[in-house]
Design an enzyme around this catalytic site. Sequence first.
Site, PDB file in Angstrom:
ATOM      1  N   CYS A  82      -0.815 -18.350 -22.326  1.00 49.95           N
ATOM      2  CA  CYS A  82       0.449 -18.699 -21.667  1.00 49.95           C
ATOM      3  C   CYS A  82       0.304 -20.003 -20.875  1.00 49.95           C
ATOM      4  O   CYS A  82       0.095 -21.044 -21.466  1.00 49.95           O
ATOM      5  CB  CYS A  82       0.925 -17.528 -20.811  1.00 49.95           C
ATOM      6  SG  CYS A  82       2.661 -17.647 -20.403  1.00 49.95           S
ATOM      7  N   SER A 226     -18.800   8.503   1.401  1.00 48.01           N
ATOM      8  CA  SER A 226     -17.489   9.073   1.726  1.00 48.01           C
ATOM      9  C   SER A 226     -17.147  10.201   0.764  1.00 48.01           C
ATOM     10  O   SER A 226     -16.248  10.983   1.007  1.00 48.01           O
ATOM     11  CB  SER A 226     -16.420   7.983   1.616  1.00 48.01           C
ATOM     12  OG  SER A 226     -16.243   7.630   0.255  1.00 48.01           O
ATOM     13  N   GLY A 227     -17.856  10.251  -0.359  1.00 52.99           N
ATOM     14  CA  GLY A 227     -17.490  11.226  -1.378  1.00 52.99           C
ATOM     15  C   GLY A 227     -16.519  10.624  -2.378  1.00 52.99           C
ATOM     16  O   GLY A 227     -16.160  11.253  -3.366  1.00 52.99           O
ATOM     17  N   GLY A 228     -16.079   9.386  -2.129  1.00 53.04           N
ATOM     18  CA  GLY A 228     -15.245   8.678  -3.097  1.00 53.04           C
ATOM     19  C   GLY A 228     -16.109   8.226  -4.269  1.00 53.04           C
ATOM     20  O   GLY A 228     -17.337   8.279  -4.201  1.00 53.04           O
ATOM     21  N   VAL A 229     -15.446   7.781  -5.344  1.00 51.64           N
ATOM     22  CA  VAL A 229     -16.182   7.421  -6.555  1.00 51.64           C
ATOM     23  C   VAL A 229     -17.218   6.331  -6.264  1.00 51.64           C
ATOM     24  O   VAL A 229     -18.387   6.445  -6.656  1.00 51.64           O
ATOM     25  CB  VAL A 229     -15.218   6.879  -7.638  1.00 51.64           C
ATOM     26  CG1 VAL A 229     -15.970   6.625  -8.924  1.00 51.64           C
ATOM     27  CG2 VAL A 229     -14.076   7.835  -7.867  1.00 51.64           C
ATOM     28  N   SER A 232     -20.177   7.352  -4.052  1.00 53.02           N
ATOM     29  CA  SER A 232     -20.960   8.394  -4.736  1.00 53.02           C
ATOM     30  C   SER A 232     -21.819   7.798  -5.844  1.00 53.02           C
ATOM     31  O   SER A 232     -22.987   8.152  -6.003  1.00 53.02           O
ATOM     32  CB  SER A 232     -20.044   9.461  -5.341  1.00 53.02           C
ATOM     33  OG  SER A 232     -19.343  10.121  -4.326  1.00 53.02           O
ATOM     34  N   LYS A 369     -13.539  -0.593 -11.705  1.00 54.85           N
ATOM     35  CA  LYS A 369     -13.475   0.850 -11.423  1.00 54.85           C
ATOM     36  C   LYS A 369     -13.863   1.697 -12.640  1.00 54.85           C
ATOM     37  O   LYS A 369     -14.626   2.654 -12.523  1.00 54.85           O
ATOM     38  CB  LYS A 369     -12.051   1.205 -10.984  1.00 54.85           C
ATOM     39  CG  LYS A 369     -11.928   2.544 -10.325  1.00 54.85           C
ATOM     40  CD  LYS A 369     -12.478   2.457  -8.932  1.00 54.85           C
ATOM     41  CE  LYS A 369     -12.122   3.614  -8.051  1.00 54.85           C
ATOM     42  NZ  LYS A 369     -12.501   3.327  -6.673  1.00 54.85           N
TER      43      LYS A 369
END
Length: 513
Positions: A82, A226-229, A232, A369
Amino acid sequence: MKHELVIVLDFGGQYNQLIARRVREHKIYCEVKSYKTPIEEIRALNPRGIIFTGGPNSVYLDNSPRMSKEIFELGVPILGICYGAQFMVYGLGGTIGKANDSAAAEFGRTDCEFDTNSLLFKGLREKSVVWMSHNDYIETLPKGFRAIGHSAKCPFGAIEDPERKFYGTQFHPEVNHTEQGFDMLGNFLYNVCGCRGDWTMEEFAENATREIREKIGSGKALLALSGGVDSSVACKLMAKAVGSQLTCIFVDTGLMRKNEGDEVEAAFADSGVNFVRVNAGERFLGKLRGVTEPERKRKIIGEEFIRVFEEEAKKIGKVDYLVQGTIYPDVIESGAGDAAVIKSHHNVGGLPDYVDFKEIIEPLRLLFKDEVRALGTTLGLDEKLVWRQPFPGPGLAIRIIGEITPEKVAILQDADAIFREEIANAKLDREISQYFAVLTDMRSVGVMGDGRTYDYTLALRGVSTSDFMTADFSRIPYDVLEKVSVRVVNEVGNINRVVYDITSKPPATIEWE
Ligand code: XMP
């Protein structure tokens, strides 16, 4: 080990990260760089290919993003998308037409025809739908170029100079709406740039483990889990690399979802690292007593979190390294401007001022992610944690509207667990980007059995989004919502009404506070 590298040169387009992800999906390592990056830096990176992103400007505007023309003399294949294609044409001596000169602007689904003799379209169908989004258009081509794709309105829908390995598309191959777009990018990467595809999570894990070991030696590292992805996966990777040299501090704020604290503990307590769980629920709730204002809640939790963490870190003494779960989208240097602050996001990663350490390690800073998740799976992390949806640092505190009490936390945990269970039963759990329950402070009249009730309203929220900057509400089937509603009202006390939030972001935000 050095990977093959492709650079996505960001001209301020909205899809820059998406392009980078697509490249990586082709197993080729890719970095997003601002168009302001000095040419020497790009040369030093020795890329296999360069992709120019789209951008909101016209090449003729004084302030439009431009790159030194030396970029065309590096001998590196270039794909312009573009605005990127227009910039290439303009920079090499062709001309760009302004949309207000003609009716050439195109937006959305467009039928396009391709010359499959070109390496870019080799092996593809000759006709398919592409996603256009442009005002200006390519008017005349620079020397050496020819058209290899066109639509009804756009004679230069795709162009090439095979000699110099320069390619351009007026459409966006990176978006899903462009039917053969993924394969077109693959053709550019493999046929034109000659990449082999050496970017896999197995290899990443091996290399990262070795590098972390070399760096840390016999030193000590500390991680806020934190236990977040992200944190962890960072923990699992560090555990593999340095085991007991790492201490993880997991602050259970008491504001997590049902059973979540125990799940985190179960996943890490025996992983070879020093695992410290701090049950600070009462402490947090004490600080939050009587507080109703969302920003105040966020500040209190952020501050208290740091205090708890600091106290625990002091017990451990001096550490050499602080590990953070920063991921690639957080570090991308973009061509685009600053955004307004809507909410003060509390991220449990942001602790460095308060802990005595020598250096920060960010083992995931190169990963998107989806790659972090893939790495988690490669490392054998519990699937529940790998596929955990984003959860805000302040936890349920910002999903309980108004004052937070232990009773309300328990009500919300139970209701939210039912919602999550039913979403999983309906096999929607990986389809919906984020879904949760909110306990409102509104009460209304109901009738249960033969009696009047006057209880809370629970709101359900489900959104689909790729970047969490904008989001659409999920079209969860009515029968799934009905099951949740019936179960919540029957199984959880103090709720007599359930509503579904059908606002997108903007104008709403994903969380309610
Ligand atoms: P909003 O509500 O701003 O949320 O549309 C966007 C995304 O960010 C998450 N979120 C947070 N994450 N700390 C975090 O780490 C926070 O304070 C925070 N607040 C919101 C939210 O869950 C959504 O995924």
